[in-house]
Design an enzyme around this catalytic site. Structure first.
Site, PDB file in Angstrom:
ATOM      1  N   SER A  63       0.841  -1.196   0.000  1.00  9.53           N
ATOM      2  CA  SER A  63       0.000   0.000   0.000  1.00  9.53           C
ATOM      3  C   SER A  63       0.870   1.237   0.000  1.00  9.53           C
ATOM      4  O   SER A  63       2.004   1.221   0.493  1.00  9.53           O
ATOM      5  CB  SER A  63      -0.892   0.010   1.242  1.00  9.53           C
ATOM      6  OG  SER A  63      -1.573   1.237   1.371  1.00  9.53           O
ATOM      7  N   TYR A  89      -2.174  -1.018  10.278  1.00 12.88           N
ATOM      8  CA  TYR A  89      -2.158  -1.239   8.830  1.00 12.88           C
ATOM      9  C   TYR A  89      -0.855  -0.767   8.187  1.00 12.88           C
ATOM     10  O   TYR A  89      -0.187  -1.516   7.476  1.00 12.88           O
ATOM     11  CB  TYR A  89      -3.354  -0.528   8.181  1.00 12.88           C
ATOM     12  CG  TYR A  89      -3.483  -0.758   6.700  1.00 12.88           C
ATOM     13  CD1 TYR A  89      -3.975  -1.961   6.202  1.00 12.88           C
ATOM     14  CD2 TYR A  89      -3.123   0.231   5.781  1.00 12.88           C
ATOM     15  CE1 TYR A  89      -4.105  -2.178   4.838  1.00 12.88           C
ATOM     16  CE2 TYR A  89      -3.256   0.031   4.420  1.00 12.88           C
ATOM     17  CZ  TYR A  89      -3.737  -1.176   3.951  1.00 12.88           C
ATOM     18  OH  TYR A  89      -3.862  -1.384   2.603  1.00 12.88           O
TER      19      TYR A  89
END
Length: 263
Positions: free
Chosen positions: A142, A155
């Site tokens: 990401s 995350y």
């Protein structure tokens, strides 16, 4: 092209399954795709049907990557069905926003078990088969793994660790002829983000700060993943490709008083 795609039931994973199949057929190669999801559902079945309608072969696999036994089972089943493995796409992941100090131990461990341990175990199980095929692996990280993202809970840390895992594997596996790369999506329409982009004000505000002026679609990411596991990227390994419409490179243009392309 024999490929296993985790998180293949929807979003980026589903688009990747279809793109790999489509590209393989265009090269005159028969695609054999293992569409792996957390659980069997109608979306997964539709991906399988779509690949079969193209003329390819597809199987649906299900299992929770947070269970340490599941990654090996997924690989074992795919290899038994296909006779080997040419590509691994470790795409499945989860998110749970929150500040670092508010994250519970359970949530922290769960995030790392799915986002990091699961891909690691998939890679370990796939290694001998990728070695035999001189294949490739691609990990979906990401933009939040490249840059710190306050409020993302575990995350951002888990995705940063995933990128480093993949790049370490790229070096360790290079001698075996296996290439390993990373795709880091930016702001993208997926099942996890659909509620956010249903708000037209949020969608417009985000589009306004992306140089290409639009939110990414799963196919934008899938196109890059397919390239990275295909013969076209035969001399590419250890790379982290950020697919974000130019956003992460535009930060200086947001400083008030500086010249920009919009001025």
């Amino acid at each position: 092209m024999r490929a296993l795609v985790s998180g293949g039931s929807s979003g980026i994973g589903a688009s990747t399954c279809l793109r790999i199949a489509e590209a393989a057929l265009a090269r005159g190669v028969h695609p054999m795709i293992a569409v792996a999801g957390h659980e069997a559902n109608s979306s997964q079945k539709e991906v399988v049907r779509s690949i079969e309608s193209m003329g390819g072969t597809a199987i649906a696999l299900a299992g929770d990557l947070g269970d340490p036994d599941v990654p090996g089972q997924l690989v074992e089943t795919a290899v038994a069905e296909f006779g080997g493995l040419d590509a691994l796409v470790a795409n499945a992941g989860i998110a749970n926003p929150g500040t670092i100090c508010d994250v519970s131990l359970e949530d922290w461990d769960n995030m790392f078990s799915v986002n990091l341990r699961g891909p690691w175990l998939l890679a370990k199980a796939s290694y001998p088969h990728l070695k035999q095929a001189h294949g490739a692996a691609c990990f979906t990280s990401s933009m939040s793994g490249q840059l710190p993202h306050a409020g993302s809970g575990a995350y951002s840390p888990s995705k940063a660790a995933l990128t480093m895992l993949a790049q370490t594997l790229a070096l360790e596996w290079a001698a075996d002829g296996i290439r390993v790369n990373v795709v880091s999506p930016g702001m993208t329409h997926t099942r996890m983000t659909e509620k956010m982009y249903a708000d037209p004000q949020i969608k417009k505000a985000r589009e306004d700060i992306i140089p290409l002026a639009r939110i990414g679609e799963p196919k934008d990411i899938a196109n890059v993943i397919e390239f990275l596991v295909s013969p076209l990227s035969g001399y590419v390994t250890g790379q982290d490709v950020c697919v974000d419409g130019g956003f992460s490179k535009s930060i200086l243009s947001h400083i008030p008083g500086r010249p920009s392309s919009k001025s």
